[in-house]
Scaffold this motif. Structure first.
Motif, PDB file in Angstrom:
ATOM      1  N   SER A  82       0.836  -1.199   0.000  1.00  0.00           N
ATOM      2  CA  SER A  82       0.000   0.000   0.000  1.00  0.00           C
ATOM      3  C   SER A  82       0.868   1.246   0.000  1.00  0.00           C
ATOM      4  N   GLN A  83       1.925   1.202   0.792  1.00  0.00           N
ATOM      5  CA  GLN A  83       2.778   2.388   0.896  1.00  0.00           C
ATOM      6  C   GLN A  83       3.517   2.691  -0.404  1.00  0.00           C
ATOM      7  N   ARG A  84       3.656   1.683  -1.259  1.00  0.00           N
ATOM      8  CA  ARG A  84       4.269   1.923  -2.577  1.00  0.00           C
ATOM      9  C   ARG A  84       3.221   2.223  -3.639  1.00  0.00           C
ATOM     10  N   GLY A  85       1.968   2.458  -3.209  1.00  0.00           N
ATOM     11  CA  GLY A  85       0.941   2.873  -4.161  1.00  0.00           C
ATOM     12  C   GLY A  85       0.241   1.745  -4.896  1.00  0.00           C
ATOM     13  N   VAL A  86       0.411   0.502  -4.426  1.00  0.00           N
ATOM     14  CA  VAL A  86      -0.290  -0.622  -5.053  1.00  0.00           C
ATOM     15  C   VAL A  86      -1.732  -0.644  -4.537  1.00  0.00           C
ATOM     16  N   SER A  87      -2.675  -0.902  -5.424  1.00  0.00           N
ATOM     17  CA  SER A  87      -4.077  -0.960  -5.003  1.00  0.00           C
ATOM     18  C   SER A  87      -4.530  -2.417  -4.916  1.00  0.00           C
ATOM     19  N   CYS A  88      -5.692  -2.630  -4.298  1.00  0.00           N
ATOM     20  CA  CYS A  88      -6.260  -3.983  -4.203  1.00  0.00           C
ATOM     21  C   CYS A  88      -6.354  -4.616  -5.593  1.00  0.00           C
ATOM     22  N   ALA A  89      -6.904  -3.820  -6.545  1.00  0.00           N
ATOM     23  CA  ALA A  89      -7.168  -4.352  -7.877  1.00  0.00           C
ATOM     24  C   ALA A  89      -5.877  -4.741  -8.602  1.00  0.00           C
ATOM     25  N   ASP A  90      -4.764  -4.081  -8.282  1.00  0.00           N
ATOM     26  CA  ASP A  90      -3.509  -4.396  -8.966  1.00  0.00           C
ATOM     27  C   ASP A  90      -3.135  -5.876  -8.817  1.00  0.00           C
ATOM     28  N   CYS A  91      -3.426  -6.465  -7.649  1.00  0.00           N
ATOM     29  CA  CYS A  91      -3.076  -7.868  -7.434  1.00  0.00           C
ATOM     30  C   CYS A  91      -4.287  -8.800  -7.508  1.00  0.00           C
ATOM     31  N   HIS A  92      -5.430  -8.334  -7.019  1.00  0.00           N
ATOM     32  CA  HIS A  92      -6.588  -9.223  -6.976  1.00  0.00           C
ATOM     33  C   HIS A  92      -7.403  -9.178  -8.266  1.00  0.00           C
ATOM     34  N   MET A  93      -7.197  -8.154  -9.081  1.00  0.00           N
ATOM     35  CA  MET A  93      -7.888  -8.045 -10.376  1.00  0.00           C
ATOM     36  C   MET A  93      -6.916  -7.502 -11.416  1.00  0.00           C
ATOM     37  N   PRO A  94      -5.798  -8.219 -11.679  1.00  0.00           N
ATOM     38  CA  PRO A  94      -4.800  -7.644 -12.595  1.00  0.00           C
ATOM     39  C   PRO A  94      -5.331  -7.565 -14.023  1.00  0.00           C
ATOM     40  N   TYR A  95      -4.667  -6.752 -14.829  1.00  0.00           N
ATOM     41  CA  TYR A  95      -5.028  -6.689 -16.242  1.00  0.00           C
ATOM     42  C   TYR A  95      -4.728  -8.034 -16.888  1.00  0.00           C
ATOM     43  N   GLN A  96      -5.524  -8.368 -17.887  1.00  0.00           N
ATOM     44  CA  GLN A  96      -5.253  -9.582 -18.629  1.00  0.00           C
ATOM     45  C   GLN A  96      -5.588  -9.339 -20.083  1.00  0.00           C
ATOM     46  N   SER A  97      -5.087 -10.192 -20.947  1.00  0.00           N
ATOM     47  CA  SER A  97      -5.292 -10.017 -22.366  1.00  0.00           C
ATOM     48  C   SER A  97      -6.022 -11.227 -22.916  1.00  0.00           C
ATOM     49  N   GLU A  98      -7.024 -10.949 -23.739  1.00  0.00           N
ATOM     50  CA  GLU A  98      -7.777 -12.056 -24.328  1.00  0.00           C
ATOM     51  C   GLU A  98      -8.136 -11.646 -25.743  1.00  0.00           C
ATOM     52  N   GLY A  99      -7.724 -12.421 -26.712  1.00  0.00           N
ATOM     53  CA  GLY A  99      -8.007 -12.059 -28.099  1.00  0.00           C
ATOM     54  C   GLY A  99      -7.471 -10.688 -28.442  1.00  0.00           C
ATOM     55  N   GLY A 100      -6.332 -10.328 -27.870  1.00  0.00           N
ATOM     56  CA  GLY A 100      -5.733  -9.030 -28.172  1.00  0.00           C
ATOM     57  C   GLY A 100      -6.365  -7.893 -27.398  1.00  0.00           C
ATOM     58  N   GLN A 101      -7.364  -8.169 -26.583  1.00  0.00           N
ATOM     59  CA  GLN A 101      -8.001  -7.100 -25.829  1.00  0.00           C
ATOM     60  C   GLN A 101      -7.569  -7.127 -24.384  1.00  0.00           C
ATOM     61  N   LYS A 102      -7.093  -5.966 -23.954  1.00  0.00           N
ATOM     62  CA  LYS A 102      -6.627  -5.860 -22.574  1.00  0.00           C
ATOM     63  C   LYS A 102      -7.788  -5.405 -21.694  1.00  0.00           C
ATOM     64  N   PHE A 103      -8.028  -6.135 -20.628  1.00  0.00           N
ATOM     65  CA  PHE A 103      -9.115  -5.734 -19.728  1.00  0.00           C
ATOM     66  C   PHE A 103      -8.810  -6.207 -18.322  1.00  0.00           C
TER      67      PHE A 103
END
Lengths: 203, 502
Positions: free
Chosen positions: B293-314
């Motif tokens: 948290s102190q380095r600015g990481v949010s919950c979503a950064d680890c529990h809902m990371p970005y992913q790519s599917e069919g070339g789409q990042k979400f």
């Protein structure tokens, strides 16, 4: 008196002035209307939403907004030269006219790639911010081909996902509902019904 | 060239210019109209649309990944997505929470998609037979469903919290989902629960000043926090109003001070008679003391990371333990082997678990020694400071265990809390040893046989058969009625395609 003779040639005879003024007004009105619907003023700013005036830039906009660069760099920070004001706006005008021409002619490709001038601008802008990473003396001294790698290649020949991801095409995004970057939409974090109803008495 | 021809040429040129300008205007308008359809969704999502499946029509990737929270195949050292009986794994909890709902039934949480199912099933919500019955207030629904902000907006916040849990059974039917965190028009993150907004106000802050990155944690902090039900809110007297005890801050000591000052107790422990505090799940509060948290990481950064599917990042909406997805979470920053990273997490958690478990035994001993002292005729005055020690020690222990991922989110703070709690618990037992001596008792108060969940529940006198029967009747008779009423109500809610927009 060359000026007055030129003036005489250009200006219509007095009896024609009124119709000519009306005709010029029609032309000017049409031009202003076009400038308005094309949102021309927005191109003078650094606002990333100006770049999605044309919807073909939506994939680039969305992928940027889902990247860590959204916190530190706008479209112009990377894609337009930043060394001086004149160069910046000259490049903007040149690139912008090219883009709008292609877009109007419906000649845009499915997968848009940068041309050479654009690549040069982006490469210099990578270095503008990341100079300390690419000129690190330890790497320069310790890695034999560091200088060639640094000078002869573009950053994204390795960092291929930065920041737009690897697959970019007109169809490579999902639905796009959010025209403005959320970070700039202060106050929208609490919906109106909740704001009106919350208990404001301190406890 | 004759004057005539010149004039004709000028005329034709002007006509051409005007035609081209009109073409340009036409083209711009056309392409602007196109953009209304390119990247435009199929369904118009209403202001309080609670049905996740309706949102899913517009956002199939996010919806499908959210639905994967139904997966229950992954287990970590402490949690994971499996249904795990926490009381069975550690029967000491039964005695520590004696007299409180958690001694009846306490499972490790499953994914968000199970929110409604699991609150129906837990013995803590009892076996209501209709409106106005059952042990729990309506407030217990608050974190379970996007039907909650809908009902609050329709009926008022105080009106929502009022009454019994069973009163709103047919209103709250959709599990935690889209409308809990998203604005239906812009999809930007937004707060849907009043308690967090109010808690910010109580701290003298305004949640509207939050940044986007902070919002990626704050939407989680609407629920994954310590809270209590305040029945003395001005204008809402008697209503169990969901409140966060953050006025003095969010550390364990800040909240302890807050509760002590208002002399609040969740329940009185039947063995020691101590006025107890139940820490709910101060996940966000503990996380904010940790290095991520102190380095600015949010919950979503680890529990809902970005992913790519069919070339789409979400954003991956399969909210889960990052250890189930090390490649997209930890390894985005940490260039280590997946096994080494998981081991790092478990090592921290195991070391703190060791101290938590010995603290649990100390706390149980303090409870039964206090019980012994009462039996031997101890007075209120003699017991007062002992009971406060037990209250504080168990509150701190609970704070450290109830925040599910806390021993990884902030291991140093978690172990600091456990060590202060251990010291307070020992202090209580020293005082108890003296008091028992004064009362003429010098032996060891026998530690009960609570080696299994059943034995522990028998020890505190719970009639489990009755609880199970009531629950069975409830699930068989009342839940189907709720579901039917909800289905009829939702059938009246239109799903409007965007193409029908006027």
């Amino acid at each position: 008196m060359r000026f007055s003779s030129l003036k005489k040639k250009l200006l219509p005879p007095p009896q024609w002035r009124r119709p000519v003024i009306i005709l010029l007004g029609i032309g000017a009105g049409l031009a202003i209307y076009i400038a308005h619907i094309a949102n021309v003023g927005s191109y003078l700013t650094d606002d990333p939403t100006a770049c999605v005036n044309c919807h073909v830039m939506t994939p680039q906009f969305i992928t940027w907004r889902h990247s860590s660069h959204r916190e530190v760099a706008t479209c112009n920070d990377c894609h337009v030269p930043q060394d001086n004001f004149i160069k910046k706006y000259f490049f903007k005008a040149k690139d912008g006219l090219y883009h709008s021409t292609i877009f109007t002619l419906r000649k845009e490709p499915q997968a848009i790639v940068m041309h050479e001038a654009g690549q040069e601008a982006v490469q210099s802008n990578c270095i503008r911010c990341h100079i300390s990473q690419v000129t690190d003396p330890r790497t320069a001294a310790g890695v034999s081909n560091h200088a060639e790698n640094r000078l002869d290649r573009t950053c994204w020949s390795c960092h291929r996902n930065v920041p737009h991801g690897r697959e970019r095409s007109l169809s490579s995004v999902g639905f796009h509902l959010e025209p403005l970057p959320v970070a700039t939409r202060k106050g929208s974090f609490v919906p109106a019904w909740l704001d009106a109803q919350v208990n404001h008495t301190s406890n | 060239m004759s004057e005539n021809i010149k004039n004709w040429l000028l005329f034709i040129l002007t006509v051409a210019v005007v035609i081209l300008l009109s073409y340009l205007a036409n083209s711009i308008i056309n392409r602007k109209a196109e953009s209304q359809f390119a990247y435009t969704p199929q369904i118009e999502i209403g202001a309080h649309e609670p049905r996740n499946v309706v949102w899913g029509k517009n956002f199939p990737r996010q919806y499908e990944s959210f639905m994967r929270t139904r997966d229950t195949s992954f287990a970590t050292y402490l949690n994971g997505s499996k249904l795990r009986d926490a009381l069975g794994e550690d029967p000491r909890l039964v005695v520590l929470w004696a007299g409180y709902g958690f001694s009846k039934d306490y499972n490790q949480p499953r994914g968000h998609a199970y929110a409604i199912e699991d609150i129906h099933n837990t013995l803590r919500t009892g076996g209501p037979t209709g409106p106005g019955t059952g042990p729990m207030p309506s407030t217990c629904w608050t974190c379970k469903s996007p039907d909650v902000p809908r009902t609050m907006a329709e009926k008022g916040i105080g009106e929502f919290y009022k009454g019994k849990w069973a009163d709103k059974g047919s209103e709250v039917v959709n599990p935690i989902g889209c409308a809990d965190c998203h604005n239906p028009e812009t999809m930007s993150l937004q707060i849907s629960r009043p308690a967090l907004v109010e808690a910010y106000e109580n701290m003298g802050k305004d949640i509207k000043d939050a940044t986007h990155q902070e919002m990626r944690s704050l939407v989680c902090a609407q629920c994954h926090v310590e809270y209590y039900f305040d029945k003395n809110i001005a204008g809402q007297e008697g209503v169990p109003y969901l409140t966060f005890p953050w006025k003095y801050g969010t550390t364990v000591e800040d909240m302890e001070k807050y509760y002590d000052q208002m002399e609040f107790a969740d329940w009185t422990h039947p063995l020691s008679k101590a006025p107890m505090l139940k820490a709910q799940h101060p996940g966000y509060e503990l996380f904010t003391t940790g290095v991520h948290s102190q380095r600015g990481v949010s919950c979503a950064d680890c529990h809902m990371p970005y992913q790519s599917e069919g070339g789409q990042k979400f954003t991956d909406h399969h909210i889960r333990s990052p250890l189930d997805n090390v490649a997209n979470s930890c390894q985005v920053c940490h260039r280590e082997e997946s096994g080494a990273l998981i081991n790092d997490v478990f090592q921290r958690q195991k070391k703190i678990k060791q101290t938590q478990l010995s603290l649990e035994e100390l706390l149980i001993r303090a409870h039964i020694e206090a019980q012994k002292a009462w039996q031997l005729g101890a007075t209120e005055a003699q017991m007062k400071s002992i009971l406060m020690d037990i209250r504080h020690a168990q509150w701190r222990w609970d704070y450290s265990v109830a925040s599910h991922g806390g021993t990884f989110h902030s291991p140093v703070e978690a172990s600091r809390i456990v060590s202060t709690a251990t010291e307070i618990a020992q202090e209580a037992r020293v005082k108890l040893a003296r008091l028992l001596g004064q009362l003429g008792f010098s032996g060891e108060v026998a530690y009960p046989d609570i080696s299994t969940k059943a034995k522990a529940q028998a020890f505190i006198g719970l009639d489990m058969d009755k609880l199970n029967d009531e629950k069975e009747t409830f699930l068989k008779d009342l839940v189907p009625v709720w579901k039917k009423e909800a289905a009829e109500r939702e059938a009246q809610m239109p799903i409007r395609p965007v193409s029908s927009r006027e």
